[in-house]
Scaffold this active site. Structure first.
Site, PDB file in Angstrom:
ATOM      1  N   ASP A   1      -0.589 -25.426  14.439  1.00  0.00           N
ATOM      2  CA  ASP A   1      -0.414 -23.982  14.541  1.00  0.00           C
ATOM      3  C   ASP A   1      -0.507 -23.514  15.995  1.00  0.00           C
ATOM      4  O   ASP A   1       0.179 -22.579  16.415  1.00  0.00           O
ATOM      5  CB  ASP A   1      -1.471 -23.282  13.690  1.00  0.00           C
ATOM      6  CG  ASP A   1      -1.041 -21.903  13.234  1.00  0.00           C
ATOM      7  OD1 ASP A   1       0.101 -21.497  13.530  1.00  0.00           O
ATOM      8  OD2 ASP A   1      -1.837 -21.219  12.565  1.00  0.00           O
TER       9      ASP A   1
ATOM     10  N   LYS B   1      -6.313 -19.777  17.463  1.00  0.00           N
ATOM     11  CA  LYS B   1      -5.043 -20.090  18.132  1.00  0.00           C
ATOM     12  C   LYS B   1      -4.317 -18.830  18.585  1.00  0.00           C
ATOM     13  O   LYS B   1      -3.558 -18.864  19.557  1.00  0.00           O
ATOM     14  CB  LYS B   1      -4.170 -20.968  17.240  1.00  0.00           C
ATOM     15  CG  LYS B   1      -3.825 -20.375  15.872  1.00  0.00           C
ATOM     16  CD  LYS B   1      -2.577 -19.512  15.879  1.00  0.00           C
ATOM     17  CE  LYS B   1      -2.373 -18.824  14.558  1.00  0.00           C
ATOM     18  NZ  LYS B   1      -1.200 -17.928  14.562  1.00  0.00           N
TER      19      LYS B   1
ATOM     20  N   ARG C   1       0.816  -1.216   0.000  1.00  0.00           N
ATOM     21  CA  ARG C   1       0.000   0.000   0.000  1.00  0.00           C
ATOM     22  C   ARG C   1       0.856   1.275   0.000  1.00  0.00           C
ATOM     23  O   ARG C   1       0.542   2.256  -0.653  1.00  0.00           O
ATOM     24  CB  ARG C   1      -0.908  -0.010   1.236  1.00  0.00           C
ATOM     25  CG  ARG C   1      -1.888   1.160   1.294  1.00  0.00           C
ATOM     26  CD  ARG C   1      -2.467   1.301   2.678  1.00  0.00           C
ATOM     27  NE  ARG C   1      -3.218   0.139   3.060  1.00  0.00           N
ATOM     28  CZ  ARG C   1      -4.534   0.014   2.901  1.00  0.00           C
ATOM     29  NH1 ARG C   1      -5.225   0.986   2.341  1.00  0.00           N
ATOM     30  NH2 ARG C   1      -5.159  -1.079   3.294  1.00  0.00           N
TER      31      ARG C   1
END
Length: 346
Positions: A250, A197, A40
């Site tokens: 994860d 998580k 951006r």
């Protein structure tokens, strides 16, 4: 990083200039594809082009010579068959809304963002579907620290979609000698696991700051998994997805390492810092902070028992002292260890 198999070179865009977006872009470029990374900020994009390094997010890691970096969104996605969206949840909808008119019908849109949209309970795949039409949607999630991926440590992830051809395509463009991609058809479960998580990394970071031992970490991680599976079942995801890479894999990673932004936020709060100070010091988005609010509200609304989420919320947003919250947790009801091994009559 080189591919283990020869694939057709295709145009692929990665939207986002953070650590994971940069890692994915480097892999794809290294596999011989026409790869564009969109950032951006024009100044940051120009600096990355000049230095061939993303100093802010992955300092010291050389960018692939063929990786194109641009701040022009149209230039980034023109002619692309696959677009990875690696944008923080707070800006995700805005960017997808902007890029939607620039995409060809049938483009594969892959979210890599592990979060929930602010002020509602929309996951990133929901936003992709709401803001676009005629696209093929998937989610990439797993135990994937960007720094270790670019350093060539053996890593695996999950591509989730009901579109089998999409899964196969993503496996081909990302697979390398050190990066392995498994597939799943449970988009909701894989994406939900990636968002949930982050919450529990905050509490394990707090435990580390309080110098609690490995017993405590093991307790927190396993009870976190139980909460995640309980919540998943309540909202219609497959709880069994949570025993795979995108779930427990994860969870273990993000709850066990100071490479995790959420873990570091929890650590600083555990050391007595105010939440705002901790987030500012990390300097990157810690998705778990916002997710705590949203999941606490949803769990209360649905009557899902999530004592760890309630405890983290109490510490971060209700200004309750950590020792008091710990006492409440340890005096709570002692129930079945593995809920899915017990048949409960309804």
């Amino acid at each position: 990083m080189t591919s283990t198999e020869t694939t057709e070179s295709i145009a692929i865009a990665v939207l986002g200039g953070g650590s994971f977006g940069t890692a994915i872009a480097n892999i794809v470029a290294g596999n011989g594809h026409d790869t564009r990374q969109w950032m951006r900020d024009p100044e940051r994009a120009a600096r990355c082009r000049e230095l061939r390094e993303n100093q802010y997010y992955l300092p010291g890691v050389p960018l692939h010579p063929e990786l194109q970096i641009t701040s022009d969104l149209e230039q980034a996605v023109h002619g692309c068959r696959i677009v990875f969206v690696a944008i923080p949840s707070k800006s995700f909808r805005e960017v997808v809304h902007s890029v939607a008119p620039l995409l060809a019908a049938g483009t594969m849109l892959i979210s890599t963002t592990k979060g929930v949209e602010h002020d509602n309970f929309h996951l990133m795949s929901d936003i992709l579907r709401e803001e676009t039409s005629g696209m093929r949607v998937g989610v990439l999630s797993g135990p994937n620290f960007a720094k270790e991926i670019v350093e060539g440590h053996y890593t695996a992830t999950v591509i989730a979609s009901e579109d089998e051809e999409l899964c196969s395509s993503i496996q081909k463009v990302l697979h390398s000698e050190t990066f392995r991609i498994y597939s799943s058809s449970d988009v909701f479960g894989v994406e939900l696991a990636g968002a949930l998580k982050n919450i529990y990394a905050i509490v394990t970071g707090m435990a580390a700051a309080l110098e609690r031992g490995q017993n405590t970490s093991s307790l927190l991680i396993t009870r976190a998994l139980a909460e995640m599976m309980r919540f998943a079942e309540a909202v219609g995801a497959d709880p069994m997805t949570f025993i795979g890479l995108a779930g427990v894999g994860d969870l273990i990673l993000t709850c066990s390492s100071d490479l995790s932004r959420n873990y570091r936020v929890g650590y600083l709060v555990g050391k007595g810092r105010a939440l705002e100070e901790a987030v500012a010091e990390i300097g990157q988005v810690a998705e778990g902070v916002n997710t705590v609010r949203l999941i606490k509200h949803k769990a209360d609304e649905m009557g899902v028992y999530m004592p760890l989420v309630s405890a983290i919320h109490a510490i971060l947003f209700e200004e309750r002292p950590i020792p008091e919250v710990i006492r409440d947790l340890m005096s709570g009801a002692q129930t079945f260890d593995v809920a899915y091994s017990v048949k409960v009559e309804k």
